[in-house]
Design an enzyme around this catalytic site. Sequence first.
Site, PDB file in Angstrom:
ATOM      1  N   SER A 303      28.052  51.090  71.318  1.00 41.82           N
ATOM      2  CA  SER A 303      28.186  51.356  72.751  1.00 41.82           C
ATOM      3  C   SER A 303      29.416  50.624  73.280  1.00 41.82           C
ATOM      4  CB  SER A 303      26.937  50.887  73.499  1.00 41.82           C
ATOM      5  OG  SER A 303      26.821  49.469  73.464  1.00 41.82           O
ATOM      6  N   ASP A 304      29.975  51.142  74.381  1.00 38.97           N
ATOM      7  CA  ASP A 304      30.972  50.348  75.076  1.00 38.97           C
ATOM      8  C   ASP A 304      30.248  49.233  75.824  1.00 38.97           C
ATOM      9  OD1 ASP A 304      33.390  49.450  76.046  1.00 38.97           O
ATOM     10  OD2 ASP A 304      34.061  51.423  76.713  1.00 38.97           O
ATOM     11  N   TYR A 305      30.994  48.335  76.380  1.00 37.93           N
ATOM     12  CA  TYR A 305      30.467  47.103  76.962  1.00 37.93           C
ATOM     13  C   TYR A 305      29.324  47.393  77.938  1.00 37.93           C
ATOM     14  CZ  TYR A 305      31.028  42.219  78.561  1.00 37.93           C
ATOM     15  OH  TYR A 305      30.852  40.892  78.857  1.00 37.93           O
ATOM     16  N   THR A 306      28.095  47.193  77.496  1.00 33.98           N
ATOM     17  CA  THR A 306      26.844  47.417  78.236  1.00 33.98           C
ATOM     18  C   THR A 306      26.634  48.866  78.650  1.00 33.98           C
ATOM     19  OG1 THR A 306      27.661  46.970  80.501  1.00 33.98           O
ATOM     20  CG2 THR A 306      26.995  45.050  79.180  1.00 33.98           C
TER      21      THR A 306
END
Length: 760
Positions: A303-306
């Site tokens: 995933s991208d940041y969160t």
Amino acid sequence: MRHLPLPAPTRRMLLAGGAVAAGLMMAPRIAAAQAQANLDRVNALIARMTIEEKAGQLTLQNDPFRWRPEGVNPGDTLDTNQEQTAAEIRAGRMGALFNGVGAATTRFVQEMAVRDSRLGIPLLFAADIVHGLRTTFPVPLGEAASWDLDLAERTARAAAVEGGAAGVHQTYAPMVDIGRDQRWGRVVEGAGEDVLLGNLFAAARTRGFQGDDLKAWSSLLACPKHFVAYGAAEAGLDYNSTDMSELELRSVYLPPFKAAFDAGALSTMSGFNDLNGVPTSGNKWLLTDILRGEWGFAGFVVSDYTSEEELIAHGYAADGRDAARIALMAGVDMSMKSGLYMKHIPDLVQSGDVPMARVDEAVRRVLMTKAALGLFENPYRGSDVRVERRVTGSREHLALAREAGRKSIVLLKNENGLLPLPKTGQRIALIGPFGADKVDLFGPWSIFKDARLSVSLEEGLRAAMGAGGSLTVVKGSDVEAPIAGGVETAVIAASQADVVLLAVGESQNMSAEAQSRVDIGLPEPQLALAEAVAATGKPVVVLLRHGRAVELSGAVKDAPAILATWFLGSETGNAVADVLFGDHAPTGRLPVSFPHFSGQSPFYYAHKSTGRPAASRDEGFKAQFRETANAALYPFGHGLTYAPVQYSPVRLSAPAMGWNGELTATVTLTNRGAREASEVVQLYIRDRAASITQPIRLLKGYRRVTVPAGGSVEVSLPLRFADLLFLGPDLEPTVEPGQFDVWLAPNAQAGEPARFSLTR
């Protein structure tokens, strides 16, 4: 219009991102015996793992140990965050760390996992090494202006060498989003607006990062991002929703990812955006059906940041537990930063909301990638400080940065041959916020840069001019604010000079993530400075610093010479001096269209005709703005040299192309100048009538040639049957008999086409 069947190989080529995919170099494959050995090892580990240890392998957190150059070493006192992270690693509840670098601490951190955890599974170290580590190369959009795939591969290779020596295993690059709206700040990270160029640079950068052997310390696992259509966010607003047809998605936004995977990329990153109402980090159709089912992708999705936690804010998940379930079941294998997988996977499995088989599948993908990187055999790769010192900021890398910088510069305008300038014999005033700047030259996503390696414009010009040169440097204004007395001082300097170099544009913080702009023009204080300087009557050369196509107006637009210099990185000053004084002629070509006005956004050359195309500004009730034609100020592919090159009419080898055939387009280039010229001949086509409306032009190939001073060269480019394919109404690749236009031109708005027929 009747669809005609295509041979199976042709269909596969289109699904791989167009006919170009047939020529992409495949990354070296792991030998079958080694792959089986890796699988046996991984399956044996999975059989021994607790659910907490499995969730840990799918958890990625910030590296708190290597964020400082000196790092942390045995005997050092750990802070609270470091203590907590160390405890998680030793308990087997952490699979990867990101954005920490440094050989000195690599072994110390890795030993927590290998020696102190129950199963000894090594950590994966990742980092945002986007356009260099300590040595910084031009931002990706700037480098794409080189149209030089070998250069892109070499700069990615150098970044991998420095990153690998600093204990990094994976980079969150290349960004392969197509960027057609210049309001979007992250255009700077990609290769621009064109699908073909996007495909080619995605593959070249992937090959460069990964090298010939994934197990080598100098190899970085590539992670193409952001899957998918993030670059088409509504209104160019970062993180915003995307809404498009599946036809557009498959024709424009998916192909560069496929090109990167075909080049060997074994990881990818899901995006922040939602697509047609479903967030991409929870989109099973994208992450499983297409990525796995259609393409056979064997790596892992992070995933991208969160971004998986943000399913809640999207209104797609009820809470953190629900978000973790949706993302995992959709196909996100590793959770970045949020901690949701570690927190919720054990309960999700126990309750039956997530099958153990899905968790094991994700763990297997992560561990198989670690095995492919050789981490089980050599978990301490990148922990040799001597190697790190030897390769970081080396003379070879700095020379490459200088080469990349000058090849990325685009000469937009050069009235009356003002450029190149002589190094001596005239007084030069360097005016603007970027003249002496040593901060904003690196560009965004240069978080590991070595500021000591930076060469400012002033330093580069003084070095090139030597003792006999005359250079006055005045700031005049800040980037977004005036300076008291700045304009007055600049006017005095300009009045006393023979020529003015106006260093204006964007700061690196204006063209980056979360930096969408409603107005892509230059800030008002700089425009005011430009007007005052131009009023002195001295010739002005604009040195633009930018990470997107910008709107040019007033004295900046009217300057007799304009160079697009992007953010060129460590060797900025030397690279600009090389071109400005003519030691190297400009060779760059635009990878994005410069619109006349911000309000034209999104603007790109490969748009559709509409039913009411405007042939001129005099026509009414046509597809055009009141203020300007539906055209670019400086179109995609544009770039001048220091010699005028004329194109003859295009000649075709035949008036018709047979089914599964090809023909050749030829043009004669004539150089009327006194210097040789490096010219990029661009091949465009248009399908005149098809069952799906087609772009007014579409790039299908290009070739760089050298045209000698006062001489001519004949240039031929092939046009193949596969180049004519498009996705039909049923989303299957097709092509139909009919007429096609073909251009060999210096940009996407130039030239007159030749026409041929495709016959069955």
